[in-house]
Design a protein around this motif. Structure first.
Motif, PDB file in Angstrom:
ATOM      1  N   CYS A  60      41.409 -22.916  62.703  1.00  0.00           N
ATOM      2  CA  CYS A  60      41.583 -21.564  63.246  1.00  0.00           C
ATOM      3  C   CYS A  60      40.219 -20.945  63.523  1.00  0.00           C
ATOM      4  CB  CYS A  60      42.371 -20.703  62.264  1.00  0.00           C
ATOM      5  SG  CYS A  60      42.592 -18.994  62.816  1.00  0.00           S
ATOM      6  N   ALA A  61      40.034 -20.414  64.720  1.00  0.00           N
ATOM      7  CA  ALA A  61      38.772 -19.804  65.116  1.00  0.00           C
ATOM      8  C   ALA A  61      38.541 -18.458  64.425  1.00  0.00           C
ATOM      9  CB  ALA A  61      38.734 -19.608  66.627  1.00  0.00           C
ATOM     10  N   GLU A  62      39.603 -17.876  63.863  1.00  0.00           N
ATOM     11  CA  GLU A  62      39.482 -16.561  63.230  1.00  0.00           C
ATOM     12  C   GLU A  62      39.211 -16.677  61.732  1.00  0.00           C
ATOM     13  OE1 GLU A  62      39.344 -12.428  63.354  1.00  0.00           O
ATOM     14  OE2 GLU A  62      39.579 -13.772  65.057  1.00  0.00           O
ATOM     15  N   PHE A  71      49.976 -28.812  71.431  1.00  0.00           N
ATOM     16  CA  PHE A  71      49.298 -29.450  72.554  1.00  0.00           C
ATOM     17  C   PHE A  71      47.966 -29.987  72.063  1.00  0.00           C
ATOM     18  CE2 PHE A  71      48.910 -24.861  72.593  1.00  0.00           C
ATOM     19  CZ  PHE A  71      47.553 -24.677  72.459  1.00  0.00           C
ATOM     20  N   LYS A  72      47.390 -30.900  72.820  1.00  0.00           N
ATOM     21  CA  LYS A  72      46.141 -31.535  72.410  1.00  0.00           C
ATOM     22  C   LYS A  72      44.990 -30.533  72.557  1.00  0.00           C
ATOM     23  CE  LYS A  72      43.844 -35.922  72.759  1.00  0.00           C
ATOM     24  NZ  LYS A  72      43.923 -37.269  73.308  1.00  0.00           N
ATOM     25  N   PRO A  73      44.210 -30.313  71.490  1.00  0.00           N
ATOM     26  CA  PRO A  73      43.117 -29.343  71.578  1.00  0.00           C
ATOM     27  C   PRO A  73      41.994 -29.836  72.489  1.00  0.00           C
ATOM     28  CG  PRO A  73      43.145 -30.410  69.423  1.00  0.00           C
ATOM     29  CD  PRO A  73      44.332 -30.899  70.173  1.00  0.00           C
ATOM     30  N   VAL A  74      41.354 -28.887  73.151  1.00  0.00           N
ATOM     31  CA  VAL A  74      40.221 -29.167  74.029  1.00  0.00           C
ATOM     32  C   VAL A  74      38.973 -28.675  73.313  1.00  0.00           C
ATOM     33  CG1 VAL A  74      39.182 -28.637  76.266  1.00  0.00           C
ATOM     34  CG2 VAL A  74      41.660 -28.893  76.073  1.00  0.00           C
ATOM     35  N   GLU A  75      37.953 -29.510  73.271  1.00  0.00           N
ATOM     36  CA  GLU A  75      36.725 -29.138  72.575  1.00  0.00           C
ATOM     37  C   GLU A  75      36.097 -27.907  73.227  1.00  0.00           C
ATOM     38  OE1 GLU A  75      32.590 -31.269  71.182  1.00  0.00           O
ATOM     39  OE2 GLU A  75      34.386 -32.491  71.470  1.00  0.00           O
ATOM     40  N   GLY A  76      35.616 -26.986  72.378  1.00  0.00           N
ATOM     41  CA  GLY A  76      34.974 -25.767  72.871  1.00  0.00           C
ATOM     42  C   GLY A  76      35.928 -24.605  73.090  1.00  0.00           C
ATOM     43  N   LYS A  77      37.231 -24.841  72.955  1.00  0.00           N
ATOM     44  CA  LYS A  77      38.220 -23.783  73.137  1.00  0.00           C
ATOM     45  C   LYS A  77      38.659 -23.275  71.772  1.00  0.00           C
ATOM     46  CE  LYS A  77      42.023 -22.662  76.064  1.00  0.00           C
ATOM     47  NZ  LYS A  77      43.167 -23.061  76.824  1.00  0.00           N
ATOM     48  N   LYS A  78      38.997 -21.982  71.679  1.00  0.00           N
ATOM     49  CA  LYS A  78      39.420 -21.375  70.414  1.00  0.00           C
ATOM     50  C   LYS A  78      40.923 -21.514  70.223  1.00  0.00           C
ATOM     51  CE  LYS A  78      35.826 -17.854  70.262  1.00  0.00           C
ATOM     52  NZ  LYS A  78      35.558 -16.418  70.177  1.00  0.00           N
ATOM     53  N   TYR A  79      41.304 -21.871  68.990  1.00  0.00           N
ATOM     54  CA  TYR A  79      42.703 -21.963  68.607  1.00  0.00           C
ATOM     55  C   TYR A  79      42.887 -21.181  67.317  1.00  0.00           C
ATOM     56  CZ  TYR A  79      42.531 -25.646  72.026  1.00  0.00           C
ATOM     57  OH  TYR A  79      42.341 -26.332  73.185  1.00  0.00           O
ATOM     58  N   TYR A  80      44.102 -20.706  67.086  1.00  0.00           N
ATOM     59  CA  TYR A  80      44.367 -19.838  65.944  1.00  0.00           C
ATOM     60  C   TYR A  80      45.570 -20.326  65.153  1.00  0.00           C
ATOM     61  CZ  TYR A  80      41.329 -16.883  68.722  1.00  0.00           C
ATOM     62  OH  TYR A  80      40.263 -16.412  69.439  1.00  0.00           O
ATOM     63  N   CYS A  81      45.550 -20.074  63.844  1.00  0.00           N
ATOM     64  CA  CYS A  81      46.720 -20.352  63.018  1.00  0.00           C
ATOM     65  C   CYS A  81      47.803 -19.327  63.383  1.00  0.00           C
ATOM     66  CB  CYS A  81      46.365 -20.270  61.528  1.00  0.00           C
ATOM     67  SG  CYS A  81      45.909 -18.621  60.947  1.00  0.00           S
ATOM     68  N   SER A  82      48.998 -19.541  62.915  1.00  0.00           N
ATOM     69  CA  SER A  82      50.125 -18.661  63.263  1.00  0.00           C
ATOM     70  C   SER A  82      49.867 -17.212  62.882  1.00  0.00           C
ATOM     71  CB  SER A  82      51.402 -19.137  62.577  1.00  0.00           C
ATOM     72  OG  SER A  82      51.731 -20.422  63.018  1.00  0.00           O
ATOM     73  N   GLU A  83      49.316 -16.989  61.679  1.00  0.00           N
ATOM     74  CA  GLU A  83      49.074 -15.620  61.213  1.00  0.00           C
ATOM     75  C   GLU A  83      48.039 -14.912  62.074  1.00  0.00           C
ATOM     76  OE1 GLU A  83      48.139 -15.577  57.038  1.00  0.00           O
ATOM     77  OE2 GLU A  83      49.935 -16.731  56.549  1.00  0.00           O
ATOM     78  N   PHE A  85      47.095 -15.686  65.119  1.00  0.00           N
ATOM     79  CA  PHE A  85      47.610 -15.556  66.481  1.00  0.00           C
ATOM     80  C   PHE A  85      48.518 -14.331  66.582  1.00  0.00           C
ATOM     81  CE2 PHE A  85      50.614 -16.556  69.927  1.00  0.00           C
ATOM     82  CZ  PHE A  85      49.723 -16.770  70.960  1.00  0.00           C
ATOM     83  N   ALA A  86      49.380 -14.138  65.581  1.00  0.00           N
ATOM     84  CA  ALA A  86      50.271 -12.973  65.571  1.00  0.00           C
ATOM     85  C   ALA A  86      49.476 -11.679  65.498  1.00  0.00           C
ATOM     86  CB  ALA A  86      51.248 -13.069  64.403  1.00  0.00           C
ATOM     87  N   LYS A  87      48.419 -11.655  64.678  1.00  0.00           N
ATOM     88  CA  LYS A  87      47.574 -10.460  64.573  1.00  0.00           C
ATOM     89  C   LYS A  87      46.890 -10.152  65.898  1.00  0.00           C
ATOM     90  CE  LYS A  87      46.510 -11.063  59.672  1.00  0.00           C
ATOM     91  NZ  LYS A  87      45.459 -11.454  58.724  1.00  0.00           N
ATOM     92  N   LEU A  88      46.394 -11.187  66.574  1.00  0.00           N
ATOM     93  CA  LEU A  88      45.733 -10.990  67.866  1.00  0.00           C
ATOM     94  C   LEU A  88      46.719 -10.476  68.909  1.00  0.00           C
ATOM     95  CD1 LEU A  88      43.461 -14.156  68.033  1.00  0.00           C
ATOM     96  CD2 LEU A  88      42.696 -11.788  67.873  1.00  0.00           C
ATOM     97  N   GLN A  89      47.925 -11.008  68.916  1.00  0.00           N
ATOM     98  CA  GLN A  89      48.924 -10.548  69.871  1.00  0.00           C
ATOM     99  C   GLN A  89      49.304  -9.094  69.609  1.00  0.00           C
ATOM    100  OE1 GLN A  89      52.195 -13.455  70.346  1.00  0.00           O
ATOM    101  NE2 GLN A  89      51.188 -13.651  72.312  1.00  0.00           N
ATOM    102  N   GLU A  90      49.429  -8.736  68.339  1.00  0.00           N
ATOM    103  CA  GLU A  90      49.755  -7.349  67.986  1.00  0.00           C
ATOM    104  C   GLU A  90      48.632  -6.419  68.426  1.00  0.00           C
ATOM    105  OE1 GLU A  90      50.450  -4.701  63.989  1.00  0.00           O
ATOM    106  OE2 GLU A  90      51.103  -6.790  63.964  1.00  0.00           O
ATOM    107  N   ALA A  91      47.397  -6.815  68.191  1.00  0.00           N
ATOM    108  CA  ALA A  91      46.240  -6.006  68.593  1.00  0.00           C
ATOM    109  C   ALA A  91      46.195  -5.850  70.109  1.00  0.00           C
ATOM    110  CB  ALA A  91      44.940  -6.622  68.077  1.00  0.00           C
TER     111      ALA A  91
END
Length: 96
Positions: A60-62, A71-83, A85-91
């Motif tokens: 998780c980048a956060e 999906f297969k992760p791409v190097e250099g891209k940010k990914y988030y855990c479920s928690e 990701f939900a916080k970012l979407q709410e924000a």
């Protein structure tokens, strides 16, 4: 305006009710076709699709914790855990 309709599930052959409220929802969303499967068959189909997905582990980048993505992760891209990701979407929804 809308009245409950009895439809036949193309999967199991059982009758199910397409309620007036559901019809209104479909119209609001712009859906043109009536449902072809009962709720139980729709749910079973969703679960079958979900279970056949291949998940990948990443960080998780956060929070730095483990994250699983469908999906297969791409190097250099940010990914988030479920928690996170939900916080970012709410924000993001509050910022709109």
């Amino acid at each position: 305006m809308y009245e409950d309709k009895t439809l036949v599930c193309k999967e199991c052959g059982n009758e199910f009710v397409f309620t007036a409220g559901e019809q209104e929802f479909y119209a609001e969303k712009g859906f043109e076709n009536e449902p072809q499967r009962c709720k139980a068959c729709r749910q079973a189909r969703k679960e079958a699709i979900k279970s056949s997905r291949e998940y990948h582990d990443t960080i998780c980048a956060e929070c730095g914790g483990p994250a699983r993505i469908p999906f297969k992760p791409v190097e250099g891209k940010k990914y988030y855990c479920s928690e996170c990701f939900a916080k970012l979407q709410e924000a993001n929804s509050l910022a709109e």
